[in-house]
Design an enzyme around this catalytic site. Structure first.
Site, PDB file in Angstrom:
ATOM      1  N   ASP A  37       0.870  -1.174   0.000  1.00  0.00           N
ATOM      2  CA  ASP A  37       0.000   0.000   0.000  1.00  0.00           C
ATOM      3  C   ASP A  37       0.908   1.225   0.000  1.00  0.00           C
ATOM      4  O   ASP A  37       2.143   1.102   0.047  1.00  0.00           O
ATOM      5  CB  ASP A  37      -0.909  -0.003   1.240  1.00  0.00           C
ATOM      6  N   ASP A  60       4.156   1.788  -4.668  1.00  0.00           N
ATOM      7  CA  ASP A  60       3.438   2.685  -5.559  1.00  0.00           C
ATOM      8  C   ASP A  60       3.127   1.880  -6.811  1.00  0.00           C
ATOM      9  O   ASP A  60       4.015   1.653  -7.651  1.00  0.00           O
ATOM     10  CB  ASP A  60       4.298   3.901  -5.891  1.00  0.00           C
ATOM     11  N   ASN A  87      -5.647  -5.308  -6.079  1.00  0.00           N
ATOM     12  CA  ASN A  87      -6.808  -4.712  -5.423  1.00  0.00           C
ATOM     13  C   ASN A  87      -6.754  -3.186  -5.375  1.00  0.00           C
ATOM     14  O   ASN A  87      -7.788  -2.527  -5.267  1.00  0.00           O
ATOM     15  CB  ASN A  87      -6.903  -5.266  -3.990  1.00  0.00           C
ATOM     16  N   TYR A 152     -13.568   5.965 -13.605  1.00  0.00           N
ATOM     17  CA  TYR A 152     -13.529   4.765 -12.769  1.00  0.00           C
ATOM     18  C   TYR A 152     -14.136   3.587 -13.521  1.00  0.00           C
ATOM     19  O   TYR A 152     -13.580   2.487 -13.537  1.00  0.00           O
ATOM     20  CB  TYR A 152     -14.285   5.028 -11.470  1.00  0.00           C
TER      21      TYR A 152
END
Length: 263
Positions: A37, A60, A87, A152
């Site tokens: 993360d 990243d 994810n 998105y």
């Protein structure tokens, strides 16, 4: 228990939400999990909570060089890579007329570029040990029109298509890597909880939340994590290149893909 015993897995966006739920299940089922993360505090705290089966590394996902270094390090430390869960993702609003270039590029970089770069470097690492499983987090926004977050939707649709391309490539080239996508509806995560405020800032009303039907009902992160676990495990060894909608029927009835969060 032990459905992932002996497997080494990387999960992106693992500090919270769906990624954290995946990590909890994977560790409980015997995997060695590398949580990644950019939220180092939350990621490190979760890894410490999960114990010896987990470790946290900053990643990243928009950087191919960072991906290459991460996977090389994982293989050097653990001797293998068996599972990759792509994810990590972000959501920002913008319709096809008002979407800004900065928003568009940011969403595509985190959501789509991360999948492309992670897949590129995971395939040879997995193939070196006979294969593995890639699970990509898409969304029902990929298949159900949603005007308020066009970029998105585009990113998630591309992820779904890229999953099929990955599966076909692996099959034709004997790489032994399965790739499947997961398309959730609204799930009770920090990202989804933030949507109500973002809609309000745009002057848009949140859609009706109806607990009496499947329409816009929020799922729990573990609902998705159970599916991800299955697709990562050998139990799904004959499932490859498929899109898996998980929405309690929301995509087959009228209603927006964006749930209310003022429960």
């Amino acid at each position: 228990m032990d459905r992932l015993k002996g497997k080494v897995a990387i999960i992106t966006g693992a500090a919270k939400g769906l990624g954290a739920a995946d990590a909890r299940l994977f560790v409980a089922e015997g995997a060695r999990v590398i949580l990644t993360d950019v939220d180092d505090a939350a990621g490190s705290a979760l890894a410490a909570e999960l114990g010896d089966g987990a470790q946290y590394q900053h990643l990243d996902v928009t950087s191919e060089a960072a991906w290459e270094a991460l996977i090389a390090d994982v293989v050097a430390r653990h001797g293998r890579l068996d599972v990759l869960v792509n994810n990590a993702g972000i959501v920002e609003f913008g319709d096809p007329e008002t979407l800004t270039e900065d928003t568009y590029r940011k969403i595509m970089a985190v959501s789509l570029d991360g999948v492309v770069f992670g897949t590129k470097h995971a395939i040879p690492a997995m193939a070196a040990n006979g294969g593995g499983a890639i699970v990509n987090m898409a969304s029902i926004a990929a298949i159900q029109g949603e005007p308020t977050f066009a970029a998105y939707s585009a990113a998630k649709g591309a992820i779904d298509a890229y999953t099929r391309a990955t599966a076909a490539y692996s099959i034709k080239n004997g790489r032994g890597v399965r790739a499947n996508s997961v398309l959730p509806a609204g799930i009770d995560t920090p990202m989804v909880q933030s949507l109500g405020g973002k809609l309000a800032a745009l002057g848009a009303a949140a859609p009706v939340h109806d607990n009496a039907t499947a329409m816009n009902r929020l799922g729990e992160p573990v609902d998705v994590a159970n599916l991800v676990l299955f697709l990562a495990s050998d139990e799904s060894r004959f499932i490859n290149g498929q899109s898996h909608v998980i929405d309690d029927g929301a995509s087959v009835i009228a209603g927006s893909t964006v749930p209310r969060t003022d429960r």
